[in-house]
Design a protein around this motif. Sequence first.
Motif, PDB file in Angstrom:
ATOM      1  N   VAL A  10      10.414   1.642  -5.586  1.00 41.62           N
ATOM      2  CA  VAL A  10      10.350   0.507  -6.516  1.00 41.62           C
ATOM      3  C   VAL A  10      11.232  -0.671  -6.083  1.00 41.62           C
ATOM      4  N   PRO A  11      12.493  -0.457  -5.709  1.00 44.96           N
ATOM      5  CA  PRO A  11      13.323  -1.620  -5.351  1.00 44.96           C
ATOM      6  C   PRO A  11      12.766  -2.432  -4.183  1.00 44.96           C
ATOM      7  N   SER A  12      12.276  -1.758  -3.144  1.00 46.55           N
ATOM      8  CA  SER A  12      11.746  -2.510  -2.000  1.00 46.55           C
ATOM      9  C   SER A  12      10.422  -3.179  -2.330  1.00 46.55           C
ATOM     10  N   ILE A  13       9.563  -2.512  -3.118  1.00 45.71           N
ATOM     11  CA  ILE A  13       8.300  -3.142  -3.530  1.00 45.71           C
ATOM     12  C   ILE A  13       8.582  -4.365  -4.387  1.00 45.71           C
ATOM     13  N   GLN A  14       9.510  -4.238  -5.315  1.00 44.39           N
ATOM     14  CA  GLN A  14       9.853  -5.343  -6.201  1.00 44.39           C
ATOM     15  C   GLN A  14      10.386  -6.526  -5.403  1.00 44.39           C
ATOM     16  N   ARG A  15      11.217  -6.257  -4.429  1.00 43.47           N
ATOM     17  CA  ARG A  15      11.783  -7.322  -3.596  1.00 43.47           C
ATOM     18  C   ARG A  15      10.690  -7.983  -2.748  1.00 43.47           C
ATOM     19  N   ASP A  16       9.827  -7.182  -2.117  1.00 46.67           N
ATOM     20  CA  ASP A  16       8.797  -7.729  -1.225  1.00 46.67           C
ATOM     21  C   ASP A  16       7.725  -8.514  -1.971  1.00 46.67           C
ATOM     22  N   SER A  20       8.559  -8.853 -11.293  1.00 48.38           N
ATOM     23  CA  SER A  20       9.531  -8.669 -12.368  1.00 48.38           C
ATOM     24  C   SER A  20       9.649  -7.187 -12.713  1.00 48.38           C
ATOM     25  N   ASN A  21      10.626  -6.850 -13.531  1.00 46.73           N
ATOM     26  CA  ASN A  21      10.787  -5.468 -13.968  1.00 46.73           C
ATOM     27  C   ASN A  21       9.570  -4.992 -14.771  1.00 46.73           C
ATOM     28  N   GLY A  22       9.032  -5.860 -15.603  1.00 43.98           N
ATOM     29  CA  GLY A  22       7.848  -5.511 -16.388  1.00 43.98           C
ATOM     30  C   GLY A  22       6.637  -5.237 -15.519  1.00 43.98           C
ATOM     31  N   GLU A  23       6.456  -6.049 -14.482  1.00 36.32           N
ATOM     32  CA  GLU A  23       5.334  -5.817 -13.567  1.00 36.32           C
ATOM     33  C   GLU A  23       5.489  -4.482 -12.842  1.00 36.32           C
ATOM     34  N   MET A  24       6.703  -4.144 -12.479  1.00 41.72           N
ATOM     35  CA  MET A  24       6.928  -2.875 -11.795  1.00 41.72           C
ATOM     36  C   MET A  24       6.685  -1.686 -12.726  1.00 41.72           C
ATOM     37  N   GLY A  74       0.364  -8.994  -3.985  1.00 43.73           N
ATOM     38  CA  GLY A  74       1.060  -9.325  -5.220  1.00 43.73           C
ATOM     39  C   GLY A  74       1.042  -8.161  -6.184  1.00 43.73           C
ATOM     40  N   ALA A  75       1.809  -8.298  -7.236  1.00 43.96           N
ATOM     41  CA  ALA A  75       1.912  -7.222  -8.224  1.00 43.96           C
ATOM     42  C   ALA A  75       0.581  -6.961  -8.921  1.00 43.96           C
TER      43      ALA A  75
END
Length: 107
Positions: A10-16, A20-24, A74-75
């Motif tokens: 999750v942290p690397s996907i969110q960064r790349d 947002s936290n909600g999208e993750m 994208g997310a």
Amino acid sequence: MDIFIINVSVPSIQRDLHASNGEMQFVMAAYLIGFASLLITGGRLGDLYGRKKMYITGLSAFMISSVACGFSAGAEQLVISRFVQGDKRSDDGPPGIIHDTDPVSRS
């Protein structure tokens, strides 16, 4: 297994993806929504068209959706790909496995 694997990345996907936290959270939930909502349908399709055919079709589509997850830009694309992944996972295994291994359903 799939639902837990994504938690590690999750942290690397969110960064790349600049998500947002909600999208993750939705990325993680999309798989379960697709899997749980279509599990019964996948089992019924296995009864109608054959478990082997549904397994092969579901596994092939699952692999394609896994590649789509990897290439998501994208997310939103990742959420859709994860939903399809869950949907196709519901087609390729559990209903047939449960039916074939349950001694009560054989009689």
